[in-house]
Scaffold this motif. Structure first.
Motif, PDB file in Angstrom:
ATOM      1  N   LYS A   1      42.638  15.810  49.877  1.00  0.00           N
ATOM      2  CA  LYS A   1      43.044  17.203  49.608  1.00  0.00           C
ATOM      3  C   LYS A   1      44.467  17.696  49.363  1.00  0.00           C
ATOM      4  O   LYS A   1      44.690  18.503  48.640  1.00  0.00           O
ATOM      5  N   GLY A   2      44.992  16.757  49.651  1.00  0.00           N
ATOM      6  CA  GLY A   2      46.361  16.683  49.530  1.00  0.00           C
ATOM      7  C   GLY A   2      46.790  15.849  48.258  1.00  0.00           C
ATOM      8  O   GLY A   2      46.257  15.596  47.233  1.00  0.00           O
ATOM      9  N   HIS A   3      48.363  15.495  48.222  1.00  0.00           N
ATOM     10  CA  HIS A   3      48.740  14.518  46.915  1.00  0.00           C
ATOM     11  C   HIS A   3      48.513  13.033  47.440  1.00  0.00           C
ATOM     12  O   HIS A   3      48.278  12.662  48.432  1.00  0.00           O
ATOM     13  N   VAL A   4      48.496  12.171  46.313  1.00  0.00           N
ATOM     14  CA  VAL A   4      48.326  10.771  46.462  1.00  0.00           C
ATOM     15  C   VAL A   4      49.274   9.991  45.891  1.00  0.00           C
ATOM     16  O   VAL A   4      49.855  10.438  45.062  1.00  0.00           O
ATOM     17  N   GLY A   5      49.497   8.668  46.233  1.00  0.00           N
ATOM     18  CA  GLY A   5      50.646   7.839  45.657  1.00  0.00           C
ATOM     19  C   GLY A   5      50.331   7.234  44.444  1.00  0.00           C
ATOM     20  O   GLY A   5      49.288   7.790  43.628  1.00  0.00           O
ATOM     21  N   ALA A   6      50.723   6.032  44.045  1.00  0.00           N
ATOM     22  CA  ALA A   6      50.658   5.624  42.737  1.00  0.00           C
ATOM     23  C   ALA A   6      49.407   4.702  42.749  1.00  0.00           C
ATOM     24  O   ALA A   6      48.873   4.148  43.935  1.00  0.00           O
ATOM     25  N   ARG A   7      48.973   4.405  41.666  1.00  0.00           N
ATOM     26  CA  ARG A   7      47.927   3.426  41.287  1.00  0.00           C
ATOM     27  C   ARG A   7      46.551   3.840  42.092  1.00  0.00           C
ATOM     28  O   ARG A   7      45.888   2.860  42.469  1.00  0.00           O
ATOM     29  N   THR A   8      46.233   5.215  42.288  1.00  0.00           N
ATOM     30  CA  THR A   8      45.049   5.669  42.605  1.00  0.00           C
ATOM     31  C   THR A   8      43.975   5.028  41.805  1.00  0.00           C
ATOM     32  O   THR A   8      43.846   4.957  40.950  1.00  0.00           O
ATOM     33  N   GLY A   9      42.857   4.665  42.741  1.00  0.00           N
ATOM     34  CA  GLY A   9      41.646   3.993  41.903  1.00  0.00           C
ATOM     35  C   GLY A   9      42.022   3.056  41.022  1.00  0.00           C
ATOM     36  O   GLY A   9      41.191   2.817  40.159  1.00  0.00           O
ATOM     37  N   ILE A  10      42.924   2.038  41.432  1.00  0.00           N
ATOM     38  CA  ILE A  10      43.047   0.875  40.645  1.00  0.00           C
ATOM     39  C   ILE A  10      41.728   0.016  40.528  1.00  0.00           C
ATOM     40  O   ILE A  10      41.279   0.020  41.541  1.00  0.00           O
ATOM     41  N   ASP A  11      41.475  -0.401  39.457  1.00  0.00           N
ATOM     42  CA  ASP A  11      40.290  -1.341  39.445  1.00  0.00           C
ATOM     43  C   ASP A  11      38.847  -0.586  39.903  1.00  0.00           C
ATOM     44  O   ASP A  11      38.099  -1.261  40.171  1.00  0.00           O
ATOM     45  N   GLN A  12      38.937   0.768  39.678  1.00  0.00           N
ATOM     46  CA  GLN A  12      37.624   1.602  40.206  1.00  0.00           C
ATOM     47  C   GLN A  12      36.478   0.947  39.488  1.00  0.00           C
ATOM     48  O   GLN A  12      36.411   0.840  38.172  1.00  0.00           O
ATOM     49  N   LYS A  13      35.435   0.633  40.122  1.00  0.00           N
ATOM     50  CA  LYS A  13      34.289  -0.062  39.360  1.00  0.00           C
ATOM     51  C   LYS A  13      33.052   1.021  39.601  1.00  0.00           C
ATOM     52  O   LYS A  13      31.862   0.971  39.147  1.00  0.00           O
ATOM     53  N   GLY A  14      33.480   2.064  40.204  1.00  0.00           N
ATOM     54  CA  GLY A  14      32.134   3.113  40.194  1.00  0.00           C
ATOM     55  C   GLY A  14      32.721   4.217  41.219  1.00  0.00           C
ATOM     56  O   GLY A  14      33.713   4.377  41.627  1.00  0.00           O
ATOM     57  N   GLY A  15      31.877   5.002  41.540  1.00  0.00           N
ATOM     58  CA  GLY A  15      32.024   6.086  42.477  1.00  0.00           C
ATOM     59  C   GLY A  15      33.020   7.267  41.893  1.00  0.00           C
ATOM     60  O   GLY A  15      33.107   7.438  40.753  1.00  0.00           O
ATOM     61  N   SER A  16      33.457   8.256  42.811  1.00  0.00           N
ATOM     62  CA  SER A  16      33.991   9.309  42.303  1.00  0.00           C
ATOM     63  C   SER A  16      35.388   9.389  43.100  1.00  0.00           C
ATOM     64  O   SER A  16      35.292   9.590  44.493  1.00  0.00           O
ATOM     65  N   ILE A  17      36.458   9.834  42.655  1.00  0.00           N
ATOM     66  CA  ILE A  17      37.712   9.964  43.436  1.00  0.00           C
ATOM     67  C   ILE A  17      38.193  11.315  42.957  1.00  0.00           C
ATOM     68  O   ILE A  17      38.385  11.613  41.984  1.00  0.00           O
ATOM     69  N   LEU A  18      38.381  12.081  44.108  1.00  0.00           N
ATOM     70  CA  LEU A  18      38.944  13.459  43.973  1.00  0.00           C
ATOM     71  C   LEU A  18      40.145  13.682  44.568  1.00  0.00           C
ATOM     72  O   LEU A  18      40.187  13.363  45.875  1.00  0.00           O
ATOM     73  N   VAL A  19      41.174  14.293  43.938  1.00  0.00           N
ATOM     74  CA  VAL A  19      42.332  14.559  44.413  1.00  0.00           C
ATOM     75  C   VAL A  19      42.766  16.094  44.304  1.00  0.00           C
ATOM     76  O   VAL A  19      42.725  16.440  43.236  1.00  0.00           O
ATOM     77  N   GLY A  20      42.970  16.700  45.347  1.00  0.00           N
ATOM     78  CA  GLY A  20      43.430  18.108  45.266  1.00  0.00           C
ATOM     79  C   GLY A  20      44.796  18.321  45.027  1.00  0.00           C
ATOM     80  O   GLY A  20      44.965  19.497  44.052  1.00  0.00           O
TER      81      GLY A  20
ATOM     82  N   ASP B   1      48.564  16.251  43.409  1.00  0.00           N
ATOM     83  CA  ASP B   1      49.014  15.446  42.261  1.00  0.00           C
ATOM     84  C   ASP B   1      48.875  13.895  42.687  1.00  0.00           C
ATOM     85  O   ASP B   1      48.433  13.538  43.596  1.00  0.00           O
ATOM     86  N   THR B   2      48.844  13.042  41.798  1.00  0.00           N
ATOM     87  CA  THR B   2      48.813  11.574  41.764  1.00  0.00           C
ATOM     88  C   THR B   2      49.903  10.934  41.089  1.00  0.00           C
ATOM     89  O   THR B   2      50.581  11.388  40.078  1.00  0.00           O
ATOM     90  N   GLY B   3      50.002   9.663  41.607  1.00  0.00           N
ATOM     91  CA  GLY B   3      51.366   8.980  41.173  1.00  0.00           C
ATOM     92  C   GLY B   3      51.148   8.196  39.862  1.00  0.00           C
ATOM     93  O   GLY B   3      49.982   8.362  39.191  1.00  0.00           O
ATOM     94  N   ALA B   4      52.062   7.390  39.512  1.00  0.00           N
ATOM     95  CA  ALA B   4      51.973   6.565  38.625  1.00  0.00           C
ATOM     96  C   ALA B   4      50.757   5.372  38.452  1.00  0.00           C
ATOM     97  O   ALA B   4      50.383   5.252  39.366  1.00  0.00           O
ATOM     98  N   PHE B   5      50.360   4.991  37.133  1.00  0.00           N
ATOM     99  CA  PHE B   5      49.241   4.071  37.017  1.00  0.00           C
ATOM    100  C   PHE B   5      47.931   4.556  37.831  1.00  0.00           C
ATOM    101  O   PHE B   5      47.263   3.698  38.157  1.00  0.00           O
ATOM    102  N   SER B   6      47.652   5.677  37.862  1.00  0.00           N
ATOM    103  CA  SER B   6      46.452   6.191  38.421  1.00  0.00           C
ATOM    104  C   SER B   6      45.451   5.827  37.425  1.00  0.00           C
ATOM    105  O   SER B   6      45.532   5.774  36.164  1.00  0.00           O
ATOM    106  N   GLY B   7      44.192   5.111  37.857  1.00  0.00           N
ATOM    107  CA  GLY B   7      43.344   4.793  37.024  1.00  0.00           C
ATOM    108  C   GLY B   7      43.463   3.421  36.245  1.00  0.00           C
ATOM    109  O   GLY B   7      42.857   3.185  35.429  1.00  0.00           O
ATOM    110  N   PHE B   8      44.461   2.680  36.914  1.00  0.00           N
ATOM    111  CA  PHE B   8      44.777   1.429  36.157  1.00  0.00           C
ATOM    112  C   PHE B   8      43.819   0.564  36.254  1.00  0.00           C
ATOM    113  O   PHE B   8      43.041   0.136  37.318  1.00  0.00           O
ATOM    114  N   MET B   9      43.292   0.002  35.077  1.00  0.00           N
ATOM    115  CA  MET B   9      42.156  -0.991  34.874  1.00  0.00           C
ATOM    116  C   MET B   9      40.977  -0.339  35.534  1.00  0.00           C
ATOM    117  O   MET B   9      39.944  -1.252  35.938  1.00  0.00           O
TER     118      MET B   9
END
Lengths: 277, 137
Positions: free
Chosen positions: A155-174, A176-184
């Motif tokens: 529900k707050g902020h998250v750091g860098a590379r959130t969901g790196i190499d995500q292969k499914g599911g749902s990530i919800l961030v209330g 801000d998110t840092g650099a390289f989120s959703g990388f690969m």
């Protein structure tokens, strides 16, 4: 020892010929909703314990013992931001941490519903398979690294590379998110209600990212896409589920997907690679 | 639009991958002579009007308000046969011959989800033996 056991069970005589398994489903199989080795728990059987003077291993073993006793709702007080807490739970369970977790919290879980009242460190819910994890405050980098399924919410902020190499599911961030989120990222969905840092969705192969705020920059092969009606319906439903639906609605969200230029990357000529990168 | 494409190829017909196993549908795939497709649209979102009673019970048992991880499970096609990918064994599990397939992808996906749960939770699943052989405690 383990290898001896597996040889004795005849597990090394199988010839692997491909990826298809000729082990057919049984449509009329007995209805069983949990893994065969899962503990039988009752959500109405609630217990709590104080982990202040316990190591992470002791805490995890205590959770396991309580599940074995049939407790389906467990409250852990004072987790003291220790690392690797609540990991490897392959069971249905309501697990509440009253406090913060350190690195690698609730990693490799398959099924439980976890709520954390404080913050989490690096790599929370890494390799999560199924279930729900809700973090009430902020999260560190690598939030949901290699997640394969389930709902992971901060529900707050998250750091860098959130969901790196995500292969499914749902990530919800209330926030801000840092650099390289959703990388690969390979599949699944990520929702950022606030702003996204540099190189969003860098080298993503598939999947979808929704951003409510601004995006500092897009990564290689991440491109904007048009929102569809099913997208809007999903976004609304999912955000509402965790009390994160903005008062102004979701019309301001934008969608990002893979540009698909990196598909079959190895087959590209050097000149084509230059164009992609 | 969701449900109409995979790997750059247009999905023209619900039974396309049962009749055409080559999978080389797009110009790009023909050019490189290679296809490692999912054979379904990985981004297709489930239609909750079509959730089966079995899946509703599963959601209740697990304490979830939606399909959770099953949102990413779809019916695919392997070697010209309907199949579902089981992430726990990292392979396709084919659907028994003679199983009547619904005429739309949404209902096929619900069937795949149901069969996958029944398989994963059964004692016949390969993970049961692996667990016995390799578990540490």
């Amino acid at each position: 020892m383990q290898e001896d056991r597996s040889h004795a069970m005849g597990m090394h005589s199988e010839q692997l010929r491909g990826r298809s398994q000729q082990m057919f489903f049984e449509p009329d199989a007995e209805e069983n909703f949990v893994y065969p080795d899962a503990f039988e728990v009752d959500y109405n059987k609630r217990t709590e314990f104080d982990a202040k003077d316990m190591s992470a291993k002791e805490t995890n073993l205590k959770i396991r013992a309580l599940m074995q006793d049939g407790h389906g709702t467990i409250v852990v007080k004072n987790p003291m931001a220790r690392h690797a807490m609540g990991v490897g739970i392959l069971n249905r369970l309501n697990l509440y941490f009253e406090g913060s977790l350190g690195y690698f919290g609730v990693g490799v879980i398959d099924g439980p519903n976890v709520r954390i009242s404080g913050r989490v460190g690096w790599s929370c819910a890494e390799n999560m398979m199924a279930g729900t994890v809700v973090v009430e405050k902020n999260a560190g980098s690598l939030f949901g690294a290699a997640i394969r399924g389930g709902d992971l919410v901060c529900k707050g902020h998250v750091g860098a590379r959130t969901g790196i190499d995500q292969k499914g599911g749902s990530i919800l961030v209330g926030g801000d998110t840092g650099a390289f989120s959703g990388f690969m990222m390979q599949r699944g969905r990520m929702v950022v209600c606030g702003n996204a840092g540099h190189n969003l969705g860098d080298s993503m192969y598939d999947g979808t990212i929704f951003v409510g705020g601004s995006v500092k920059s897009l990564g290689v092969d991440c491109v904007p896409a048009e929102m569809s009606d099913p997208d809007r319906a999903w976004l609304k439903r999912k955000l509402a589920l965790y009390g994160m639906l903005p008062a102004e609605g979701i019309d301001h969200f934008r969608k990002y997907i893979a540009g698909k230029q990196l598909w079959n990357y190895d087959n590209l000529e050097p000149s084509e690679k230059k164009l992609v990168l | 639009m969701a449900g109409t494409s995979y790997k750059g190829s247009e999905i023209r017909d619900i039974d396309q991958f049962l009749s055409d196993t080559s999978g080389l549908g797009s110009d790009r795939e023909k050019e490189i002579g290679q296809h490692i497709g999912y054979r379904y649209d990985v981004n297709l979102l489930p239609d909750y009007q079509r959730v089966t009673p079995f899946l509703k019970t599963y959601m209740e048992v697990m304490g979830w308000d939606d399909l959770n991880w099953l949102e990413d499970v779809h019916m695919g096609y392997e070697e010209g046969r309907p199949a579902v990918f089981d992430r726990n064994i990292n392979g396709w599990v084919t659907i028994p011959e003679g199983t009547a397939l619904p005429d739309n992808q949404q209902d096929r996906d619900m069937l795949a989800r149901e069969l996958l749960i029944k398989f994963q939770m059964s004692k016949r699943h390969p993970m049961v033996d692996l667990n016995k052989a390799y578990r540490k405690f």
